[in-house]
Scaffold this motif. Structure first.
Motif, PDB file in Angstrom:
ATOM      1  N   THR A  94       0.839  -1.198   0.000  1.00 33.14           N
ATOM      2  CA  THR A  94       0.000   0.000   0.000  1.00 33.14           C
ATOM      3  C   THR A  94       0.877   1.252   0.000  1.00 33.14           C
ATOM      4  O   THR A  94       2.100   1.180   0.143  1.00 33.14           O
ATOM      5  CB  THR A  94      -0.904   0.024   1.246  1.00 33.14           C
ATOM      6  OG1 THR A  94      -0.060   0.126   2.394  1.00 33.14           O
ATOM      7  CG2 THR A  94      -1.781  -1.215   1.325  1.00 33.14           C
ATOM      8  N   GLU A  95       0.222   2.375  -0.101  1.00 29.49           N
ATOM      9  CA  GLU A  95       0.918   3.656  -0.026  1.00 29.49           C
ATOM     10  C   GLU A  95       1.611   3.811   1.329  1.00 29.49           C
ATOM     11  O   GLU A  95       2.700   4.376   1.418  1.00 29.49           O
ATOM     12  CB  GLU A  95      -0.076   4.800  -0.267  1.00 29.49           C
ATOM     13  CG  GLU A  95       0.575   6.139  -0.469  1.00 29.49           C
ATOM     14  CD  GLU A  95       1.489   6.209  -1.689  1.00 29.49           C
ATOM     15  OE1 GLU A  95       2.520   6.896  -1.584  1.00 29.49           O
ATOM     16  OE2 GLU A  95       1.194   5.574  -2.725  1.00 29.49           O
ATOM     17  N   LYS A  96       0.979   3.294   2.374  1.00 34.73           N
ATOM     18  CA  LYS A  96       1.556   3.392   3.716  1.00 34.73           C
ATOM     19  C   LYS A  96       2.913   2.684   3.803  1.00 34.73           C
ATOM     20  O   LYS A  96       3.766   3.066   4.600  1.00 34.73           O
ATOM     21  CB  LYS A  96       0.592   2.796   4.746  1.00 34.73           C
ATOM     22  CG  LYS A  96       1.063   2.939   6.176  1.00 34.73           C
ATOM     23  CD  LYS A  96       0.060   2.403   7.174  1.00 34.73           C
ATOM     24  CE  LYS A  96       0.600   2.547   8.601  1.00 34.73           C
ATOM     25  NZ  LYS A  96      -0.330   2.010   9.591  1.00 34.73           N
ATOM     26  N   ALA A  97       3.127   1.664   2.973  1.00 36.25           N
ATOM     27  CA  ALA A  97       4.384   0.909   2.989  1.00 36.25           C
ATOM     28  C   ALA A  97       5.518   1.628   2.259  1.00 36.25           C
ATOM     29  O   ALA A  97       6.682   1.239   2.403  1.00 36.25           O
ATOM     30  CB  ALA A  97       4.175  -0.473   2.368  1.00 36.25           C
ATOM     31  N   GLN A  98       5.214   2.667   1.507  1.00 37.11           N
ATOM     32  CA  GLN A  98       6.219   3.318   0.663  1.00 37.11           C
ATOM     33  C   GLN A  98       7.441   3.832   1.429  1.00 37.11           C
ATOM     34  O   GLN A  98       8.569   3.664   0.950  1.00 37.11           O
ATOM     35  CB  GLN A  98       5.586   4.428  -0.181  1.00 37.11           C
ATOM     36  CG  GLN A  98       4.603   3.910  -1.227  1.00 37.11           C
ATOM     37  CD  GLN A  98       5.162   2.779  -2.071  1.00 37.11           C
ATOM     38  OE1 GLN A  98       6.230   2.895  -2.672  1.00 37.11           O
ATOM     39  NE2 GLN A  98       4.439   1.662  -2.104  1.00 37.11           N
ATOM     40  N   PRO A  99       7.304   4.431   2.613  1.00 34.93           N
ATOM     41  CA  PRO A  99       8.518   4.847   3.337  1.00 34.93           C
ATOM     42  C   PRO A  99       9.424   3.662   3.713  1.00 34.93           C
ATOM     43  O   PRO A  99      10.650   3.772   3.652  1.00 34.93           O
ATOM     44  CB  PRO A  99       7.970   5.543   4.580  1.00 34.93           C
ATOM     45  CG  PRO A  99       6.592   5.985   4.204  1.00 34.93           C
ATOM     46  CD  PRO A  99       6.087   4.924   3.257  1.00 34.93           C
ATOM     47  N   ILE A 100       8.833   2.536   4.066  1.00 39.28           N
ATOM     48  CA  ILE A 100       9.616   1.342   4.394  1.00 39.28           C
ATOM     49  C   ILE A 100      10.328   0.841   3.138  1.00 39.28           C
ATOM     50  O   ILE A 100      11.521   0.521   3.174  1.00 39.28           O
ATOM     51  CB  ILE A 100       8.721   0.219   4.971  1.00 39.28           C
ATOM     52  CG1 ILE A 100       8.078   0.675   6.274  1.00 39.28           C
ATOM     53  CG2 ILE A 100       9.519  -1.069   5.168  1.00 39.28           C
ATOM     54  CD1 ILE A 100       7.018  -0.274   6.808  1.00 39.28           C
ATOM     55  N   LEU A 101       9.599   0.794   2.039  1.00 37.24           N
ATOM     56  CA  LEU A 101      10.171   0.306   0.788  1.00 37.24           C
ATOM     57  C   LEU A 101      11.291   1.212   0.293  1.00 37.24           C
ATOM     58  O   LEU A 101      12.328   0.726  -0.171  1.00 37.24           O
ATOM     59  CB  LEU A 101       9.083   0.167  -0.274  1.00 37.24           C
ATOM     60  CG  LEU A 101       7.971  -0.822   0.068  1.00 37.24           C
ATOM     61  CD1 LEU A 101       6.849  -0.736  -0.959  1.00 37.24           C
ATOM     62  CD2 LEU A 101       8.507  -2.232   0.184  1.00 37.24           C
ATOM     63  N   LYS A 102      11.102   2.520   0.416  1.00 31.17           N
ATOM     64  CA  LYS A 102      12.141   3.471   0.002  1.00 31.17           C
ATOM     65  C   LYS A 102      13.399   3.249   0.833  1.00 31.17           C
ATOM     66  O   LYS A 102      14.506   3.144   0.288  1.00 31.17           O
ATOM     67  CB  LYS A 102      11.639   4.906   0.155  1.00 31.17           C
ATOM     68  CG  LYS A 102      12.629   5.962  -0.298  1.00 31.17           C
ATOM     69  CD  LYS A 102      12.012   7.362  -0.164  1.00 31.17           C
ATOM     70  CE  LYS A 102      12.920   8.431  -0.712  1.00 31.17           C
ATOM     71  NZ  LYS A 102      14.020   8.780   0.166  1.00 31.17           N
ATOM     72  N   ALA A 103      13.244   3.158   2.145  1.00 30.58           N
ATOM     73  CA  ALA A 103      14.394   2.913   3.020  1.00 30.58           C
ATOM     74  C   ALA A 103      15.023   1.558   2.715  1.00 30.58           C
ATOM     75  O   ALA A 103      16.252   1.419   2.712  1.00 30.58           O
ATOM     76  CB  ALA A 103      13.960   2.985   4.491  1.00 30.58           C
ATOM     77  N   GLY A 104      14.193   0.555   2.445  1.00 31.59           N
ATOM     78  CA  GLY A 104      14.686  -0.781   2.131  1.00 31.59           C
ATOM     79  C   GLY A 104      15.473  -0.830   0.836  1.00 31.59           C
ATOM     80  O   GLY A 104      16.528  -1.474   0.764  1.00 31.59           O
TER      81      GLY A 104
END
Length: 144
Positions: A94-104
């Motif tokens: 989801t959009e909410k996961a985007q900060p985690i994915l960017k950092a990952g």
């Protein structure tokens, strides 16, 4: 290289990767398996079912199920259906996961740069070919 040296190498690489994940896990308060699921889905959008995650990441099905449920509840994943096959559930970030994915993704790029530091590009190319061949051989050994 002896089998024990080879196994130790891969164990060390996995431990180094997990260590580099720690700041992200703490920042977003998620366990390693949940992070691995999110990153797998992001990096492999064509492999988007719990069964595929289990198969390709070698995570037990029940563990994938537990973490997927938690990620859905937390709003990081959503479930979708497949027309004509209601048993199949597609997973997407989801959009909410985007900060985690960017950092990952930044961490994975940094990990790769550190792991291959001081290795000439032509040797990296040969290494990738060798690993691909060894992966095929390992799968064949598992299926014998």
């Amino acid at each position: 290289m002896t089998p024990s040296t080879f196994i130790a190498f891969f164990h060390d690489v996995l431990n180094a990767y997990n260590k580099m994940c720690e700041p992200i896990l703490h920042e977003f308060d998620i366990p390693q398996v949940s992070f691995d699921i999110l990153m797998f889905l992001n990096n492999n959008p064509e492999l988007c079912t719990a069964q595929q995650i289990s198969e390709f990441r070698k995570i037990k099905k029940n563990l994938v199920s537990v973490h997927v449920d938690k990620l859905v509840t937390a709003g990081y994943l959503q479930r979708g259906s497949v027309t004509g096959d209601r048993r199949k559930v597609l997973l997407s970030c989801t959009e909410k996961a985007q900060p985690i994915l960017k950092a990952g993704l930044e961490m994975q790029q940094n990990f790769n740069q550190k792991l291959t530091r001081n290795i000439p590009e032509e040797q990296i190319h040969v290494y990738k070919e060798i690993i691909d061949s060894m992966a095929v051989n390992a799968c064949q050994m598992l299926n014998e």
